[in-house]
Design an enzyme around this catalytic site. Structure first.
Site, PDB file in Angstrom:
ATOM      1  N   ASN A 197     -15.353 -36.153  76.798  1.00 21.60           N
ATOM      2  CA  ASN A 197     -15.506 -37.637  76.862  1.00 21.60           C
ATOM      3  C   ASN A 197     -17.126 -37.730  76.939  1.00 21.60           C
ATOM      4  O   ASN A 197     -17.799 -37.787  78.183  1.00 21.60           O
ATOM      5  CB  ASN A 197     -14.654 -38.240  77.823  1.00 21.60           C
ATOM      6  CG  ASN A 197     -15.136 -39.834  77.783  1.00 21.60           C
ATOM      7  OD1 ASN A 197     -15.837 -40.274  76.889  1.00 21.60           O
ATOM      8  ND2 ASN A 197     -14.660 -40.425  78.811  1.00 21.60           N
ATOM      9  N   TRP A 198     -17.954 -38.199  75.722  1.00 17.34           N
ATOM     10  CA  TRP A 198     -19.262 -38.226  75.972  1.00 17.34           C
ATOM     11  C   TRP A 198     -19.775 -39.730  76.556  1.00 17.34           C
ATOM     12  O   TRP A 198     -20.916 -39.858  76.837  1.00 17.34           O
ATOM     13  CB  TRP A 198     -20.039 -38.161  74.597  1.00 17.34           C
ATOM     14  CG  TRP A 198     -20.019 -36.870  74.202  1.00 17.34           C
ATOM     15  CD1 TRP A 198     -19.670 -35.483  74.780  1.00 17.34           C
ATOM     16  CD2 TRP A 198     -20.642 -36.406  72.885  1.00 17.34           C
ATOM     17  NE1 TRP A 198     -19.890 -34.481  74.079  1.00 17.34           N
ATOM     18  CE2 TRP A 198     -20.218 -34.834  72.769  1.00 17.34           C
ATOM     19  CE3 TRP A 198     -21.279 -37.012  71.750  1.00 17.34           C
ATOM     20  CZ2 TRP A 198     -20.892 -34.082  71.774  1.00 17.34           C
ATOM     21  CZ3 TRP A 198     -21.539 -36.147  70.787  1.00 17.34           C
ATOM     22  CH2 TRP A 198     -21.464 -34.898  70.770  1.00 17.34           C
ATOM     23  N   LYS A 199     -18.816 -40.489  76.785  1.00 14.27           N
ATOM     24  CA  LYS A 199     -19.350 -41.720  77.399  1.00 14.27           C
ATOM     25  C   LYS A 199     -20.251 -42.564  76.459  1.00 14.27           C
ATOM     26  O   LYS A 199     -20.339 -42.411  75.307  1.00 14.27           O
ATOM     27  CB  LYS A 199     -19.471 -41.857  78.840  1.00 14.27           C
ATOM     28  CG  LYS A 199     -18.238 -40.994  79.339  1.00 14.27           C
ATOM     29  CD  LYS A 199     -18.400 -40.949  80.963  1.00 14.27           C
ATOM     30  CE  LYS A 199     -17.046 -40.166  81.602  1.00 14.27           C
ATOM     31  NZ  LYS A 199     -17.060 -40.362  82.981  1.00 14.27           N
ATOM     32  N   HIS A 233      -9.195 -45.423  80.020  1.00 12.69           N
ATOM     33  CA  HIS A 233     -10.180 -44.844  81.135  1.00 12.69           C
ATOM     34  C   HIS A 233     -10.481 -45.606  81.992  1.00 12.69           C
ATOM     35  O   HIS A 233     -10.672 -46.813  82.105  1.00 12.69           O
ATOM     36  CB  HIS A 233     -11.549 -44.341  80.220  1.00 12.69           C
ATOM     37  CG  HIS A 233     -12.300 -43.361  81.021  1.00 12.69           C
ATOM     38  ND1 HIS A 233     -13.063 -43.816  81.947  1.00 12.69           N
ATOM     39  CD2 HIS A 233     -12.330 -42.117  80.923  1.00 12.69           C
ATOM     40  CE1 HIS A 233     -13.654 -42.651  82.366  1.00 12.69           C
ATOM     41  NE2 HIS A 233     -13.205 -41.631  81.827  1.00 12.69           N
ATOM     42  N   GLU A 275     -13.364 -46.026  83.699  1.00 10.69           N
ATOM     43  CA  GLU A 275     -14.516 -46.945  83.524  1.00 10.69           C
ATOM     44  C   GLU A 275     -14.197 -48.224  82.490  1.00 10.69           C
ATOM     45  O   GLU A 275     -14.832 -49.540  83.005  1.00 10.69           O
ATOM     46  CB  GLU A 275     -15.477 -46.190  82.823  1.00 10.69           C
ATOM     47  CG  GLU A 275     -16.205 -45.101  83.903  1.00 10.69           C
ATOM     48  CD  GLU A 275     -16.866 -43.905  83.209  1.00 10.69           C
ATOM     49  OE1 GLU A 275     -16.597 -43.818  82.034  1.00 10.69           O
ATOM     50  OE2 GLU A 275     -16.961 -42.956  84.019  1.00 10.69           O
ATOM     51  N   GLU A 325      -7.210 -38.646  85.903  1.00 10.47           N
ATOM     52  CA  GLU A 325      -8.503 -38.671  86.385  1.00 10.47           C
ATOM     53  C   GLU A 325      -8.620 -39.514  87.900  1.00 10.47           C
ATOM     54  O   GLU A 325      -8.614 -40.796  87.735  1.00 10.47           O
ATOM     55  CB  GLU A 325      -9.247 -39.415  85.421  1.00 10.47           C
ATOM     56  CG  GLU A 325      -9.383 -38.705  84.194  1.00 10.47           C
ATOM     57  CD  GLU A 325     -10.562 -38.716  83.281  1.00 10.47           C
ATOM     58  OE1 GLU A 325     -11.052 -37.889  82.706  1.00 10.47           O
ATOM     59  OE2 GLU A 325     -11.098 -39.849  83.136  1.00 10.47           O
ATOM     60  N   GLY A 378     -17.733 -38.251  87.923  1.00  8.34           N
ATOM     61  CA  GLY A 378     -18.968 -38.285  88.188  1.00  8.34           C
ATOM     62  C   GLY A 378     -19.964 -38.090  89.310  1.00  8.34           C
ATOM     63  O   GLY A 378     -20.691 -38.434  89.446  1.00  8.34           O
ATOM     64  N   SER A 381     -15.172 -34.289  87.280  1.00  5.54           N
ATOM     65  CA  SER A 381     -16.222 -33.310  87.593  1.00  5.54           C
ATOM     66  C   SER A 381     -15.656 -31.864  87.186  1.00  5.54           C
ATOM     67  O   SER A 381     -15.847 -30.893  88.058  1.00  5.54           O
ATOM     68  CB  SER A 381     -16.569 -33.324  89.161  1.00  5.54           C
ATOM     69  OG  SER A 381     -17.060 -34.653  89.559  1.00  5.54           O
ATOM     70  N   GLY A 433     -16.430 -35.072  81.380  1.00  8.38           N
ATOM     71  CA  GLY A 433     -17.493 -35.854  81.096  1.00  8.38           C
ATOM     72  C   GLY A 433     -18.920 -35.139  81.025  1.00  8.38           C
ATOM     73  O   GLY A 433     -19.045 -34.444  80.083  1.00  8.38           O
ATOM     74  N   GLY A 434     -19.383 -35.383  81.900  1.00  3.84           N
ATOM     75  CA  GLY A 434     -20.829 -34.900  82.138  1.00  3.84           C
ATOM     76  C   GLY A 434     -21.202 -33.467  81.721  1.00  3.84           C
ATOM     77  O   GLY A 434     -22.168 -33.278  80.827  1.00  3.84           O
TER      78      GLY A 434
END
Ligand code: 13P
Length: 250
Positions: free
Chosen positions: A10-12, A96, A98, A168, A174, A214, A235-236
């Site tokens: 997930n590149w956001k 998600h 976010e 999640e 993050g 993470s 993610g990151g």
């Protein structure tokens, strides 16, 4: 039958089309021939075409980060399932945290988006997870059950066949704080039990439940060793081709 793991990026809100092409130039040779797991990359909408072109003919599928419940209409800023399908997008993240936290997404809109994605033949990755206060108050199981019941409302097991769920925990996203493999597995078991009640035992035993929060090359293999964990939503660490490839190959 063991469940095939799904490792999703997930590149956001990161990367341009140029960055996307550069990512795939570097990433694809590192995972070519990797058949053990399914690999999906979910870039921003803007980068979907670049990602699809770059990944064409490879073992990497492309997903969107959201999907609207109507086919078309006056919904500024939204994208529909038929629009995604015209590009050959196969997956879509739904619900998600976010989206829930910053954009007013509710259990009801998650349900609508999920239904639309399934109807259209997309593979939705439906996210659930508790915030820190809920975990500290001992409410994790209740929250996960509620999110599943509401997300899966009025969806039949037949319709839900492609469903993928991602656990999640919001406190792990993050933050560098990963749920321990055991703690994640416990939450996955709660989700699978709820899926059993809603969709039946056979469905639940085939349901893939990913862990997200993470995930890094250093912790991926311990997480993936858990029988309950059927992949990762990253993610990151998915932004860098080397680190995402290392996670895929955990
Ligand atoms: P991080 O891997 O950056 O914690 O993000 C997890 C996530 O939200 C994936 O959807």
């Amino acid at each position: 039958m063991p469940r095939t793991k799904l490792i999703a990026a997930n590149w956001k809100m990161y990367k341009t089309p140029d960055h996307t092409r550069a990512f795939f130039r570097d990433f694809l040779p590192q995972v070519s021939g990797h058949t053990r797991d399914e690999i999906v990359v979910c870039p921003p909408y803007l980068d979907l075409t670049a990602a699809l072109d770059a990944a064409k003919g490879s073992n990497v599928a492309i997903g969107a980060q959201n999907v609207h419940w109507k086919d078309e209409g006056a919904f500024t800023g939204e994208i529909s399932a038929p629009m995604l399908l015209t590009l050959n997008v196969t997956h879509a993240i739904v619900g998600h945290s976010e989206r829930r936290q910053y954009f007013g997404e509710t259990d009801d809109t998650v349900n609508l988006r999920l239904k639309a994605a399934l109807e259209a033949g997309l593979t939705p990755i439906c996210c659930v997870g508790e915030v820190l206060e809920e975990r500290e108050a001992g409410l994790t199981d209740d929250v996960l059950r509620r999110q599943c019941v509401r997300a899966f409302h009025a969806i039949s097991a037949k319709k839900a066949a492609r469903l993928v769920v991602a656990y999640e925990p919001v406190w792990a996203i993050g933050t560098g704080k990963t749920a321990t493999p055991e703690l994640a597995a416990e939450a996955h078991a709660v989700i699978r039990k709820e899926a059993t009640e809603i969709f039946g035992e056979e469905f639940a035993s085939n349901l893939r439940i990913l862990y997200g929060g993470s995930v890094k090359p250093e912790n991926a293999s311990a997480l993936m060793a858990q029988e309950e964990i059927d992949g990762a939503l990253v993610g990151g660490a998915s932004l860098d081709p080397k680190s995402f490839a290392a996670i895929v190959k955990y």
